[in-house]
Design a protein around this motif. Structure first.
Motif, PDB file in Angstrom:
ATOM      1  N   TRP A 610     -41.436 -22.625 -20.753  1.00 14.29           N
ATOM      2  CA  TRP A 610     -40.098 -22.388 -20.227  1.00 14.29           C
ATOM      3  C   TRP A 610     -39.689 -20.946 -20.522  1.00 14.29           C
ATOM      4  CZ3 TRP A 610     -36.892 -25.454 -17.319  1.00 14.29           C
ATOM      5  CH2 TRP A 610     -37.253 -26.801 -17.186  1.00 14.29           C
ATOM      6  N   PHE A 611     -38.940 -20.371 -19.583  1.00 12.54           N
ATOM      7  CA  PHE A 611     -38.414 -19.019 -19.729  1.00 12.54           C
ATOM      8  C   PHE A 611     -36.906 -19.083 -19.547  1.00 12.54           C
ATOM      9  CE2 PHE A 611     -42.788 -18.626 -18.718  1.00 12.54           C
ATOM     10  CZ  PHE A 611     -43.239 -17.433 -19.265  1.00 12.54           C
ATOM     11  N   LEU A 612     -36.182 -18.416 -20.426  1.00 11.96           N
ATOM     12  CA  LEU A 612     -34.718 -18.438 -20.396  1.00 11.96           C
ATOM     13  C   LEU A 612     -34.200 -17.040 -20.105  1.00 11.96           C
ATOM     14  CD1 LEU A 612     -32.277 -20.220 -22.781  1.00 11.96           C
ATOM     15  CD2 LEU A 612     -32.120 -17.732 -22.554  1.00 11.96           C
ATOM     16  N   GLY A 613     -33.166 -16.967 -19.256  1.00 12.17           N
ATOM     17  CA  GLY A 613     -32.507 -15.702 -18.972  1.00 12.17           C
ATOM     18  C   GLY A 613     -31.005 -15.862 -19.067  1.00 12.17           C
ATOM     19  N   ALA A 614     -30.373 -15.038 -19.890  1.00 13.61           N
ATOM     20  CA  ALA A 614     -28.914 -15.036 -20.030  1.00 13.61           C
ATOM     21  C   ALA A 614     -28.401 -13.641 -19.722  1.00 13.61           C
ATOM     22  CB  ALA A 614     -28.501 -15.445 -21.450  1.00 13.61           C
ATOM     23  N   ILE A 615     -27.438 -13.538 -18.797  1.00  8.26           N
ATOM     24  CA  ILE A 615     -26.838 -12.236 -18.498  1.00  8.26           C
ATOM     25  C   ILE A 615     -25.327 -12.340 -18.657  1.00  8.26           C
ATOM     26  CG2 ILE A 615     -28.689 -11.358 -17.049  1.00  8.26           C
ATOM     27  CD1 ILE A 615     -27.171 -12.222 -14.586  1.00  8.26           C
ATOM     28  N   ASN A 616     -24.748 -11.294 -19.213  1.00  7.87           N
ATOM     29  CA  ASN A 616     -23.330 -11.279 -19.568  1.00  7.87           C
ATOM     30  C   ASN A 616     -22.638 -10.106 -18.883  1.00  7.87           C
ATOM     31  OD1 ASN A 616     -20.998 -12.075 -20.980  1.00  7.87           O
ATOM     32  ND2 ASN A 616     -21.388 -10.602 -22.615  1.00  7.87           N
ATOM     33  N   SER A 617     -21.334 -10.240 -18.653  1.00  5.05           N
ATOM     34  CA  SER A 617     -20.540  -9.153 -18.076  1.00  5.05           C
ATOM     35  C   SER A 617     -20.027  -8.250 -19.194  1.00  5.05           C
ATOM     36  CB  SER A 617     -19.412  -9.729 -17.232  1.00  5.05           C
ATOM     37  OG  SER A 617     -18.573 -10.563 -18.013  1.00  5.05           O
ATOM     38  N   GLU A 618     -18.833  -7.703 -19.042  1.00  9.07           N
ATOM     39  CA  GLU A 618     -18.393  -6.644 -19.951  1.00  9.07           C
ATOM     40  C   GLU A 618     -17.747  -7.130 -21.244  1.00  9.07           C
ATOM     41  OE1 GLU A 618     -15.161  -7.505 -16.961  1.00  9.07           O
ATOM     42  OE2 GLU A 618     -17.307  -7.088 -16.872  1.00  9.07           O
ATOM     43  N   THR A 619     -17.527  -8.433 -21.398  1.00  4.90           N
ATOM     44  CA  THR A 619     -16.883  -8.961 -22.599  1.00  4.90           C
ATOM     45  C   THR A 619     -17.913  -9.565 -23.544  1.00  4.90           C
ATOM     46  OG1 THR A 619     -14.891  -9.479 -21.325  1.00  4.90           O
ATOM     47  CG2 THR A 619     -15.141 -10.567 -23.454  1.00  4.90           C
ATOM     48  N   PRO A 620     -18.004  -9.083 -24.795  1.00  8.08           N
ATOM     49  CA  PRO A 620     -18.937  -9.716 -25.742  1.00  8.08           C
ATOM     50  C   PRO A 620     -18.557 -11.181 -25.951  1.00  8.08           C
ATOM     51  CG  PRO A 620     -18.077  -7.646 -26.608  1.00  8.08           C
ATOM     52  CD  PRO A 620     -17.253  -7.968 -25.406  1.00  8.08           C
ATOM     53  N   ARG A 621     -19.554 -12.032 -26.130  1.00  3.65           N
ATOM     54  CA  ARG A 621     -19.253 -13.449 -26.327  1.00  3.65           C
ATOM     55  C   ARG A 621     -20.396 -14.138 -27.057  1.00  3.65           C
ATOM     56  NH1 ARG A 621     -17.176 -14.888 -21.688  1.00  3.65           N
ATOM     57  NH2 ARG A 621     -17.556 -12.913 -20.610  1.00  3.65           N
ATOM     58  N   LYS A 622     -20.042 -15.240 -27.699  1.00  2.00           N
ATOM     59  CA  LYS A 622     -21.023 -16.111 -28.350  1.00  2.00           C
ATOM     60  C   LYS A 622     -21.182 -17.339 -27.466  1.00  2.00           C
ATOM     61  CE  LYS A 622     -20.651 -16.481 -32.771  1.00  2.00           C
ATOM     62  NZ  LYS A 622     -21.833 -15.747 -33.301  1.00  2.00           N
ATOM     63  N   VAL A 623     -22.412 -17.662 -27.085  1.00  2.00           N
ATOM     64  CA  VAL A 623     -22.688 -18.749 -26.161  1.00  2.00           C
ATOM     65  C   VAL A 623     -23.614 -19.758 -26.829  1.00  2.00           C
ATOM     66  CG1 VAL A 623     -23.738 -19.369 -23.953  1.00  2.00           C
ATOM     67  CG2 VAL A 623     -22.403 -17.263 -24.139  1.00  2.00           C
ATOM     68  N   THR A 624     -23.252 -21.026 -26.734  1.00  2.11           N
ATOM     69  CA  THR A 624     -24.091 -22.107 -27.246  1.00  2.11           C
ATOM     70  C   THR A 624     -24.856 -22.726 -26.093  1.00  2.11           C
ATOM     71  OG1 THR A 624     -22.533 -22.568 -29.035  1.00  2.11           O
ATOM     72  CG2 THR A 624     -24.110 -24.295 -28.486  1.00  2.11           C
ATOM     73  N   VAL A 625     -26.169 -22.724 -26.208  1.00  3.83           N
ATOM     74  CA  VAL A 625     -27.040 -23.160 -25.113  1.00  3.83           C
ATOM     75  C   VAL A 625     -27.795 -24.415 -25.540  1.00  3.83           C
ATOM     76  CG1 VAL A 625     -28.940 -22.506 -23.597  1.00  3.83           C
ATOM     77  CG2 VAL A 625     -27.313 -20.767 -24.388  1.00  3.83           C
ATOM     78  N   PRO A 626     -27.649 -25.522 -24.807  1.00  2.00           N
ATOM     79  CA  PRO A 626     -28.445 -26.716 -25.122  1.00  2.00           C
ATOM     80  C   PRO A 626     -29.901 -26.516 -24.724  1.00  2.00           C
ATOM     81  CG  PRO A 626     -27.162 -27.072 -23.131  1.00  2.00           C
ATOM     82  CD  PRO A 626     -26.736 -25.734 -23.667  1.00  2.00           C
ATOM     83  N   LEU A 627     -30.794 -26.981 -25.559  1.00  2.00           N
ATOM     84  CA  LEU A 627     -32.227 -26.863 -25.284  1.00  2.00           C
ATOM     85  C   LEU A 627     -32.805 -28.213 -24.863  1.00  2.00           C
ATOM     86  CD1 LEU A 627     -33.350 -24.528 -28.222  1.00  2.00           C
ATOM     87  CD2 LEU A 627     -32.589 -23.904 -25.917  1.00  2.00           C
ATOM     88  N   ASP A 628     -32.035 -28.989 -24.116  1.00  2.00           N
ATOM     89  CA  ASP A 628     -32.490 -30.320 -23.733  1.00  2.00           C
ATOM     90  C   ASP A 628     -33.556 -30.293 -22.643  1.00  2.00           C
ATOM     91  OD1 ASP A 628     -30.800 -29.459 -21.757  1.00  2.00           O
ATOM     92  OD2 ASP A 628     -29.351 -31.092 -21.954  1.00  2.00           O
TER      93      ASP A 628
END
Length: 678
Positions: A610-628
């Motif tokens: 599996w390959f994961l890609g996360a892209i964010n805009s201009e606001t820093p943030r903490k994101v919780t990602v389920p690995l189901d």
């Protein structure tokens, strides 16, 4: 492997004989209220509602006649209206087909089949739907017949108009399609107001003020909205021998949209020239549906609705990454001042071979008389090469390195020499062609796509259409069609500040929903927006390295560019091991989390990884990602995340378990990329 159910009921639903609809059925009560409010339904027509529901029952598309005998459709999801009652109208030679009609019968069908996807979002598509075909006929005049085919899928609905072969329409032309997509003014929507026909379809998807949509607006596809209870994207599929569809504001000023066809260049009053002896068949008008807009990244609906493959043996079609000479200059430190030369081409082939890239693309400038960019110079010859580059020598060198070449060409130059050029390229062992500057989607150009793809297939050539209209599912019909532009991609970093992190995120919620994007990622000179400077050679990108890595997962392209100079990757290699490992075609796609325009996290599977890609805009943030998406055995994870500087990602390695969550600290304009191996 394949299962097919098919059921027909001919002439069962005759006008005036349908049972009174039950308001307790999901969506029915709302349908009638809205229909009355929009003024389409009169008591005389109140019994004539026909509905197709998706296999899981969540999506419905209904049709009945309005007060003027006009076919009116509506779309609901989970019992809530998504598309309010909207007319289906087709302007032919001198009048409109869609008034004073009566329903003369209907038939239903269901299907559940699977087909291979040679390169793309998944390894196969599932064409699972319930269908209703409604037969209509004018009550007076020429008594022309009209069929409307409705389909309901678990991830959306679609409809198309069919004018059967009949004397009254034997030589008809199609002037306009005035089909509506009406909805309440409260929706949150995003669209690309391209503003004109004849463009490269490159621009931003911005928030749209629904109450102020106007009929002088011209929106490209897709047009995406959130209703508060559901999300949808309007698209088109199976565009063959017809004009491309745009969306414009309603002429009556109401909320919602109306179809508008790309006109003929010979006569703007004509969109489609029909063929005597053949029915007039519109493409599918598609409403992709989900609970969340990002979920539509998993949908194969546009491909499902498209015509099956016309290539019997697809074993020669191979997705993969390509080195590329144009985006970074080309600038090779050891070859100062050289552009399209034999030495530059060999250097890029060496780079591809050393890093496991199957392809090298040679862009504009290689053939005799080239150099005009978007203008085809008189006398160009794409079967001969320029003095500075020996294509035979380059092709032989590539073969010795187990790398194959892609060649760029202006479409008009190709049109003049197509068969001779393709025969030569096949002899040279060329893998594919990148065709540029079509900048049209009128009927003639739509047919030119088909002609070019067919000719390329006969010579075992893959195709990348640049300067192209957005996808309509043609990659199912012609699997050698690997990718296409129709997107404002990384090239804009060379002359503008428009390719921002927010733009990238919006693409994943809009343009990326309907098919492949030749965005050309891979820029490794990452700087902050404040430090960004415009330059044509060795351009900067104003996102973090981790954001740039994630684009290879977030954006779908079976031919994906590794766009920067080999020197850049050598000088700043952090994260390049991810680029070398990432596939360009997938077996499965999952949307994990996101917020439209703010951030998105996608996961795609190839084989057991599996390959994961996360892209964010201009606001820093903490994101919780389920690995189901992982199975019970878990996986070994390598995670590239934002570091202290834009071009310095952090690499972490650890084992993760099924059901675990992953916390990502996304920087402003940042992202994350990960590989999960068994």
């Amino acid at each position: 492997m394949y299962a097919l159910r098919h059921r027909k009921v001919l002439g069962r639903r005759i006008a005036g004989t349908l049972p009174t609809p039950n308001p307790s059925l999901p969506g029915r009560g709302v349908w009638w209220v809205l229909a009355a409010l929009f003024g389409f339904i009169t008591p005389a027509h109140a019994q004539q509602v026909l509905t197709a529901a998706s296999p899981d029952g969540s999506n419905r598309i209904s049709l009945q006649l309005g007060g003027s005998g006009t076919p009116v459709y509506a779309v609901s999801r989970g019992g809530s209206i998504v598309i309010a009652p909207s007319p289906i109208l087709l302007d032919l030679d001198v009048d409109t087909l869609g008034y004073n009609l009566a329903i003369t019968g209907s038939e239903t069908a269901s299907a559940d089949t699977r087909y291979p996807i040679v390169a793309g979002i998944a390894s196969e598509g599932r064409d699972h739907y319930n269908q209703l075909t409604v037969h209509l006929q004018e009550k007076g005049g020429a008594k022309r017949k009209l069929d409307i085919v409705l389909r309901a899928y678990d991830d959306g609905v679609a409809f198309r108009t069919v004018v059967p072969v009949q004397p009254a329409t034997a030589a008809a032309i199609v002037r306009y399609d005035r089909t509506g997509f009406y909805f309440p003014p409260s929706y949150k929507c995003w669209g690309f107001n391209v503003g004109k026909f004849g463009s490269s379809h490159e621009g931003e998807f911005d928030p749209v003020d629904v109450p102020h949509l106007r009929d002088h607006n011209l929106f490209d596809l897709p047009f995406a909205c959130e209703t508060g209870k559901a999300a949808f994207a309007i698209a088109e599929a199976d565009l063959l021998d017809f004009a491309g569809m745009y969306l414009t504001g309603r002429g009556d000023g109401g909320p919602g949209l109306q179809a508008k066809l790309s006109p003929s260049l010979d006569d703007y009053r004509i969109a489609v020239h029909t063929r005597i002896g053949s029915p007039i068949v519109t493409p599918w008008r598609v409403v992709m549906l989900a609970d969340q807009l990002g979920k539509l990244n998993e949908s194969t609906l546009v491909m499902n609705l498209s015509s099956p493959s016309r290539i019997e043996d697809t074993s020669w079609i191979k997705p993969g990454l390509t080195s590329w000479d144009w985006w970074h200059g080309p600038v090779i430190a050891a070859l100062p001042g050289q552009r399209s030369t034999t030495a530059v081409a060999k250097a890029l082939i060496d780079f591809a071979a050393a890093n496991g890239l199957p392809y090298t693309m040679i862009d504009e400038g290689w053939y005799a008389g080239a150099g005009g960019g978007g203008v085809r110079r008189p006398g160009v010859d794409i079967t001969k090469w320029a003095d500075a580059i020996n294509l035979q020598e380059v092709a032989d060198y590539a073969r010795s390195k187990h790398v194959r070449l892609w060649l760029w060409t202006h479409w008009q130059a190709l049109d003049a020499q197509m068969e001779d050029a393709f025969a030569l390229y096949e002899k040279l062992g060329i893998a594919g062609i990148k065709v540029d500057f079509m900048d049209r989607d009128d009927q003639w150009m739509v047919n030119w796509y088909t002609r070019t793809l067919g000719a390329a297939a006969r010579h075992h050539l893959m195709v990348d259409f640049h300067g192209a209209y957005p996808p309509r599912g043609l990659m199912r019909t012609w699997p050698n069609f690997m990718t296409q532009e129709g997107v404002m991609g990384a090239e804009y970093n060379k002359w503008s500040r428009r390719v921002t992190s927010r733009h990238n995120v919006m693409l994943a919620f809009t343009r990326g929903l309907i098919g492949t994007m030749d965005y050309t990622p891979g820029g490794f000179r990452n700087v902050t927006p404040e430090a960004f400077r415009i330059r044509g050679d060795l351009p900067f990108v104003q996102t973090t390295r981790a954001h740039g890595l994630a684009l290879y997962v977030a954006f779908l392209s079976p031919l994906a560019a590794v766009a920067d100079s080999p020197d850049t990757y050598a000088a700043s290699p952090a994260g390049f091991d991810f680029v070398k490992a990432v596939p360009s075609s997938w077996d499965e796609t999952r949307y994990l989390v996101g917020e439209t325009g703010e951030y998105i996290v996608l996961a795609r599977r190839k084989g057991k990884s599996w390959f994961l890609g996360a892209i964010n805009s201009e606001t820093p943030r903490k994101v919780t990602v389920p690995l189901d998406f992982l199975d019970r055995r878990g996986a070994a994870m390598r995670l590239w995340s934002d570091g202290d500087k834009p071009d310095a990602p952090r690499l972490a390695e650890r084992r993760v378990s099924e059901g675990e969550t992953l916390t990502l600290d996304l920087a402003a304009h940042g992202g994350a990329a990960a590989i999960f191996d068994k």
